[in-house]
Design a protein around this motif. Structure first.
Motif, mmCIF file in Angstrom:
data_model
loop_
_atom_site.group_PDB
_atom_site.id
_atom_site.type_symbol
_atom_site.label_atom_id
_atom_site.label_comp_id
_atom_site.label_asym_id
_atom_site.label_seq_id
_atom_site.Cartn_x
_atom_site.Cartn_y
_atom_site.Cartn_z
ATOM 1 N N ILE A 405 0.861 -1.217 0.116
ATOM 2 C CA ILE A 405 0.041 -0.018 -0.002
ATOM 3 C C ILE A 405 1.078 1.114 -0.067
ATOM 4 O O ILE A 405 1.973 1.229 0.541
ATOM 5 C CB ILE A 405 -0.838 0.020 1.165
ATOM 6 C CG1 ILE A 405 -2.261 1.077 0.983
ATOM 7 C CG2 ILE A 405 -0.146 0.067 2.386
ATOM 8 C CD1 ILE A 405 -3.211 0.780 2.010
ATOM 9 N N TRP A 406 0.194 2.320 -0.648
ATOM 10 C CA TRP A 406 1.248 3.619 -0.604
ATOM 11 C C TRP A 406 0.320 4.775 -0.368
ATOM 12 O O TRP A 406 -0.804 4.871 -0.714
ATOM 13 C CB TRP A 406 1.884 3.828 -2.144
ATOM 14 C CG TRP A 406 1.157 3.447 -3.215
ATOM 15 C CD1 TRP A 406 0.305 4.452 -3.953
ATOM 16 C CD2 TRP A 406 0.753 2.040 -3.679
ATOM 17 N NE1 TRP A 406 -0.409 3.861 -5.092
ATOM 18 C CE2 TRP A 406 0.063 2.381 -4.858
ATOM 19 C CE3 TRP A 406 1.165 0.668 -3.635
ATOM 20 C CZ2 TRP A 406 -0.397 1.337 -5.880
ATOM 21 C CZ3 TRP A 406 0.659 -0.107 -4.455
ATOM 22 C CH2 TRP A 406 0.039 0.100 -5.542
ATOM 23 N N ASN A 407 1.014 5.630 0.329
ATOM 24 C CA ASN A 407 0.483 6.808 0.718
ATOM 25 C C ASN A 407 -0.690 6.921 1.947
ATOM 26 O O ASN A 407 -1.434 7.490 1.910
ATOM 27 C CB ASN A 407 -0.224 7.434 -0.448
ATOM 28 C CG ASN A 407 -0.085 9.174 -0.367
ATOM 29 O OD1 ASN A 407 0.794 9.478 0.092
ATOM 30 N ND2 ASN A 407 -1.110 9.790 -1.086
ATOM 31 N N ALA A 408 -0.383 5.601 2.618
ATOM 32 C CA ALA A 408 -1.496 5.333 3.840
ATOM 33 C C ALA A 408 -0.957 4.248 4.677
ATOM 34 O O ALA A 408 0.002 3.623 4.164
ATOM 35 C CB ALA A 408 -2.984 4.844 3.230
ATOM 36 N N SER A 409 -1.677 3.872 5.620
ATOM 37 C CA SER A 409 -1.233 2.690 6.337
ATOM 38 C C SER A 409 -2.650 1.785 6.553
ATOM 39 O O SER A 409 -3.838 2.594 6.240
ATOM 40 C CB SER A 409 -0.755 3.056 7.913
ATOM 41 O OG SER A 409 -1.758 3.759 8.427
ATOM 42 N N TYR A 410 -2.447 0.588 6.934
ATOM 43 C CA TYR A 410 -3.500 -0.068 6.992
ATOM 44 C C TYR A 410 -3.571 -1.253 8.017
ATOM 45 O O TYR A 410 -2.506 -1.739 8.452
ATOM 46 C CB TYR A 410 -4.025 -0.849 5.547
ATOM 47 C CG TYR A 410 -3.009 -2.170 5.077
ATOM 48 C CD1 TYR A 410 -3.506 -3.421 5.088
ATOM 49 C CD2 TYR A 410 -1.583 -1.932 4.624
ATOM 50 C CE1 TYR A 410 -2.702 -4.548 5.052
ATOM 51 C CE2 TYR A 410 -1.119 -2.845 4.328
ATOM 52 C CZ TYR A 410 -1.518 -4.201 4.732
ATOM 53 O OH TYR A 410 -0.606 -5.449 4.285
ATOM 54 N N THR A 411 -4.595 -1.669 8.440
ATOM 55 C CA THR A 411 -4.892 -3.006 9.219
ATOM 56 C C THR A 411 -5.927 -3.736 8.706
ATOM 57 O O THR A 411 -6.674 -3.198 8.004
ATOM 58 C CB THR A 411 -5.128 -2.534 10.699
ATOM 59 O OG1 THR A 411 -6.327 -1.787 10.521
ATOM 60 C CG2 THR A 411 -3.919 -1.662 11.319
ATOM 61 N N PHE A 436 -4.662 7.228 -2.252
ATOM 62 C CA PHE A 436 -3.806 6.152 -1.868
ATOM 63 C C PHE A 436 -3.833 5.126 -2.864
ATOM 64 O O PHE A 436 -5.007 5.087 -3.880
ATOM 65 C CB PHE A 436 -3.789 5.626 -0.588
ATOM 66 C CG PHE A 436 -5.293 5.128 -0.252
ATOM 67 C CD1 PHE A 436 -5.350 3.866 -0.547
ATOM 68 C CD2 PHE A 436 -6.303 5.971 0.094
ATOM 69 C CE1 PHE A 436 -6.436 3.200 -0.111
ATOM 70 C CE2 PHE A 436 -7.446 5.271 0.627
ATOM 71 C CZ PHE A 436 -7.797 3.696 0.428
ATOM 72 N N GLY A 437 -3.098 4.095 -2.969
ATOM 73 C CA GLY A 437 -3.504 2.910 -3.805
ATOM 74 C C GLY A 437 -2.732 1.702 -2.985
ATOM 75 O O GLY A 437 -2.207 1.688 -2.054
ATOM 76 N N PHE A 438 -3.314 0.446 -3.499
ATOM 77 C CA PHE A 438 -2.853 -0.808 -2.917
ATOM 78 C C PHE A 438 -2.766 -1.705 -4.176
ATOM 79 O O PHE A 438 -3.406 -1.708 -5.098
ATOM 80 C CB PHE A 438 -3.588 -1.144 -1.673
ATOM 81 C CG PHE A 438 -5.129 -1.593 -2.171
ATOM 82 C CD1 PHE A 438 -5.410 -2.958 -2.261
ATOM 83 C CD2 PHE A 438 -5.851 -0.508 -2.240
ATOM 84 C CE1 PHE A 438 -6.648 -3.361 -2.448
ATOM 85 C CE2 PHE A 438 -7.550 -0.710 -2.162
ATOM 86 C CZ PHE A 438 -7.632 -2.149 -2.394
ATOM 87 N N GLN A 439 -1.948 -2.812 -3.831
ATOM 88 C CA GLN A 439 -1.756 -4.041 -4.605
ATOM 89 C C GLN A 439 -2.106 -5.393 -3.791
ATOM 90 O O GLN A 439 -1.868 -5.289 -2.476
ATOM 91 C CB GLN A 439 -0.486 -4.118 -5.059
ATOM 92 C CG GLN A 439 0.054 -5.197 -6.064
ATOM 93 C CD GLN A 439 1.088 -5.398 -6.692
ATOM 94 O OE1 GLN A 439 1.744 -4.446 -7.133
ATOM 95 N NE2 GLN A 439 1.989 -6.630 -6.810
ATOM 96 N N ALA A 440 -2.639 -6.311 -4.354
ATOM 97 C CA ALA A 440 -3.291 -7.426 -3.730
ATOM 98 C C ALA A 440 -3.285 -8.692 -4.515
ATOM 99 O O ALA A 440 -3.156 -8.485 -5.847
ATOM 100 C CB ALA A 440 -4.791 -7.145 -3.348
#
Length: 456
Positions: A405-411, A436-440
């Motif tokens: 993930i970029w430009n953010a944090s996550y749980t 923000f963005g993310f890869q999965a």
């Protein structure tokens, strides 16, 4: 001006030509994708003219480097470079060097001991960068395109060029100050641009990757697959040279000493949705240097990491009104050693109020058989007053795993993903937006992507 840093995508099309049989002794390479193994395959030197049809030749130094002896490039500086002539250790499109130990997981005990050094020579003309390229993949990949992170370290640049994406910060690492740039081309591209040029660098790989992880652009579960050093020329390039290059475990110089315990944190400026922490500095005597601080937060008995800082302060945003939080601080050095946790400060946020509210939209940038990239996810303040933090939640389909993930944090809890702002993008005025963005990954054949995003 931006450039499309995709030399390894295009290089994949020519992998058979480039790496079919690297020669053991090839003093001059002029083929576009010519390569030569040196020092009994300890390293591989590649010409790699991927972005132009103009001529380029490199004279291979069997002691560990090369010199560009001919370079007729004239690429536009708002586009891609002409080539990436370089020397590397590890695995690149199924061509692996001997004895590198790569791929290696970034959480492995030996990762903190990995070091590399390079010495370079620059000509008086041309447009180019002089850079490392370190590749990370969620799997121990030895062939094909890495999909985790591309970590670039620019020792020098000449002309009107810049890395992929935009500048997101400044950091002091490996005895120097670096601009930090971030972009995504289907994988995260994190570039460290030295604010004053240098002709050499000797560093711990983990010094830079720890900063990547702290920013949310990389994961400790990912694997380092190759370490490359060379040049990206746009115009000219004759005379650029890698005089020497090394990669290895660092022998007896491994740093195993943690930093000292940070001073107890104090809180100030607490609002309904945020608070600012400050603490006393740690010191590090192990040799790899202090890399930064992790911020640990708890609402119950368990402390979890919610952010990081390279200074002795941090603003935590996106908190709930009228809620009690506890914080501790932990220091880390360039070798990945962690200090003992500091003492605890307890903070209770103020009662909520005001007219702030937010909306969220998500775009699927790319999807393939067993994965996808969601970008941009846009968070917009639709209220009449400023937001001091935001949180986006959505259900993650069964069998899916977020790998970056970029430009953010996550749980992730019980199949629900909660994404929170970082320190630099939590404040949004009325009608202002951030992304923000993310890869999965997902099971093969599964075509689902997340939906049902909500913002608070």
């Amino acid at each position: 001006m931006r450039h499309a840093h995709i030399h390894l995508i295009i290089g994949a099309l020519f992998a058979t030509v480039l790496f079919a049989a690297p020669a053991q002794a090839a003093p001059v390479l002029c083929e576009k994708y010519g390569a030569a193994a040196i020092q009994n395959n300890r390293y591989i030197v590649q010409n790699n003219v991927w972005g132009a049809s103009t001529a380029q030749c490199i004279d291979v130094n069997q002691n560990g480097g090369f010199t560009i002896t001919q370079s007729a490039h004239n690429n536009a500086t708002n586009g891609a470079p002409a080539a990436y002539p370089s020397i590397y250790a590890g695995c690149h499109y199924a061509s692996c060097t001997t004895g590198s130990g790569l791929p290696m997981q970034a959480s492995a005990s030996g990762f903190g001991a990995l070091r590399s050094s390079v010495s370079m020579t620059y000509p008086g003309s041309g447009t180019y960068n002089a850079s490392y390229d370190l590749w990370f993949d969620p799997t121990p990949r030895t062939d094909g395109q890495n999909t985790g992170a591309e970590l670039m370290i620019w020792l020098n640049r000449a002309g009107s060029i810049q890395p992929i994406g935009s500048q997101v910060g400044t950091v002091n690492l490996a005895g120097a100050t670096w601009q930090v740039w971030f972009g995504n081309t289907g994988w995260n591209v994190i570039s460290y641009v030295r604010t004053s040029p240098a002709t050499s660098l000797d560093f711990s790989i983990n010094t830079f990757y720890s900063d990547v992880v702290s920013r949310g652009y990389g994961q400790r579960s990912w694997y380092l697959t190759s370490v490359q050093a060379g040049f990206e020329p746009w115009i000219g390039g004759t005379g650029l040279a890698v005089n020497s290059f090394s990669f290895g475990s660092g022998g007896g110089t491994t740093d195993t000493s943690p930093p000292t315990t940070p001073g107890n944190p104090a809180a100030s400026g607490t609002t309904a949705t945020g608070t600012t922490l400050s603490w006393g500095a740690s010191t590090d005597s192990g040799g790899s240097g202090l890399a930064g601080y992790d911020i640990l937060r708890a609402t119950g008995d368990t402390f979890t990491r919610v952010g990081s800082s390279t200074t002795t302060s941090y603003t935590d945003t996106g908190l709930s009104p009228a809620t009690t939080y506890r914080y501790r601080i932990q220091a880390r050095d360039g070798a990945g050693n962690l200090s003992p946790e500091s003492g605890t400060v307890t903070v209770t946020t103020q009662q909520g109020g005001g007219g702030g509210s937010c909306a969220v939209t998500a775009t699927t940038q790319n999807a393939w058989n067993n994965g996808y990239v969601i970008q941009p996810v846009t968070v917009t303040n639709r209220g009449t007053s400023a937001l001091n933090g935001w949180a986006v939640t959505f259900p993650l389909p069964s069998g899916h795993t977020i790998t970056g993930i970029w430009n953010a944090s996550y749980t992730v809890s019980g199949g629900t993903v909660t994404v929170r702002n970082l320190g630099h993008n939590g404040g949004l005025g009325p009608n202002a937006s951030t992304t923000f963005g993310f890869q999965a990954t997902r099971p093969a054949g599964n075509t689902q992507v997340p939906s049902g995003y909500t913002c608070a």
